[in-house]
Design an enzyme around this catalytic site. Sequence first.
Site, PDB file in Angstrom:
ATOM      1  N   LYS A  11       0.858  -1.211   0.000  1.00 24.75           N
ATOM      2  CA  LYS A  11       0.000   0.000   0.000  1.00 24.75           C
ATOM      3  C   LYS A  11       0.887   1.251   0.000  1.00 24.75           C
ATOM      4  CE  LYS A  11      -3.647  -2.702   2.076  1.00 24.75           C
ATOM      5  NZ  LYS A  11      -4.886  -2.737   2.836  1.00 24.75           N
ATOM      6  N   HIS A  96      -8.353  -3.359  -6.222  1.00 25.54           N
ATOM      7  CA  HIS A  96      -8.345  -3.387  -4.758  1.00 25.54           C
ATOM      8  C   HIS A  96      -9.497  -2.520  -4.237  1.00 25.54           C
ATOM      9  CE1 HIS A  96      -7.154  -2.864  -0.607  1.00 25.54           C
ATOM     10  NE2 HIS A  96      -6.434  -3.963  -0.758  1.00 25.54           N
ATOM     11  N   GLU A  98      -9.678  -0.479  -1.922  1.00 27.45           N
ATOM     12  CA  GLU A  98      -9.334   0.927  -1.640  1.00 27.45           C
ATOM     13  C   GLU A  98      -9.363   1.750  -2.925  1.00 27.45           C
ATOM     14  OE1 GLU A  98      -5.705   0.014   0.489  1.00 27.45           O
ATOM     15  OE2 GLU A  98      -6.933  -0.935   2.038  1.00 27.45           O
TER      16      GLU A  98
HETATM   17  P1  PGA Z   1      -4.568  -6.380   5.485  1.00 23.99           P
HETATM   18  O1  PGA Z   1      -4.805  -5.884   3.968  1.00 23.99           O
HETATM   19  O2  PGA Z   1      -3.779  -7.662   5.395  1.00 23.99           O
HETATM   20  O3  PGA Z   1      -3.798  -5.272   6.132  1.00 23.99           O
HETATM   21  O4  PGA Z   1      -5.917  -6.591   6.092  1.00 23.99           O
HETATM   22  C1  PGA Z   1      -5.033  -6.781   2.919  1.00 23.99           C
HETATM   23  C2  PGA Z   1      -5.190  -6.008   1.628  1.00 23.99           C
HETATM   24  O5  PGA Z   1      -5.822  -4.951   1.625  1.00 23.99           O
HETATM   25  O6  PGA Z   1      -4.692  -6.446   0.565  1.00 23.99           O
END
Ligand code: PGA
Length: 251
Positions: A11, A96, A98
């Site tokens: 990220k 994703h 997000e």
């Molecule tokens: P996380 O994120 O392992 O921090 O829950 C997974 C992702 O968004 O790919």
Amino acid sequence: MRKNIVAGNWKMNKNLQEGIALAKELNEALVADKPHCDVIICTPFIHLASVTPLVDGNIIGVGAENCADKVSGAYTGEVSAEMVASTGAKYVILGHSERRAYYHETVDILTEKVKLALANGLKPIFCIGEVLEEREAGKQNEVVAAQLASVFSLSAEDFSKVILAYEPVWAIGTGKTATPEQAEEIHAYIRSLVADKYGKEVAENTSILYGGSCKPSNAKELFAKPDVDGGLIGGASLKVADFKGIIDAFK
Ligand code: PGA
């Protein structure tokens, strides 16, 4: 047979120096103790050109976290699939949650991105998953089926290069993991949709990763399920001990 894969999604974390240090440390750990699955790290764009030559390509694949939905030209601030591929990266995360939620990426935009990624030799790690209200309303199957439209427009040959990642949005970064049973139920459903579209053989060869608060303590149980072929790891991919702990679930 399909591959087991553990992929990291950094990220928007780590500056260039920190990212290089993390990639080096992971590479050393995995060269010393070879993984029993494919390992991929997906990094911010600016890290790609430095990280790809630094890791052993037989052990760690490198990917981006996004790419543009346009080929090239006057799109200030965007990074094309061709540019990503020119760094030596082999993968790209697309869809994703997000990106869907904060940057309004629609099925149509993602269809374009998937096509451009494949046209430039990148393997998409294509993410799908429902939000909490959809899960509570029992709509998760409907939601993932609609999201799959972006990859179900591909030919069977192109689709076979796609890695799917089921990530329930309510489990991402929340510490609240789907139970292995919840993951298996929807992974099996996703595989059945692939079989309906492309046939049983393609479906059996498609890797479907689970993502959402995956950690060393729960990875083994999740990955033991027949339709869970590994994980897409956010937070826990930022520390070598945690990420390796998840990779070691396949030992
Ligand atoms: P996380 O994120 O392992 O921090 O829950 C997974 C992702 O968004 O790919």
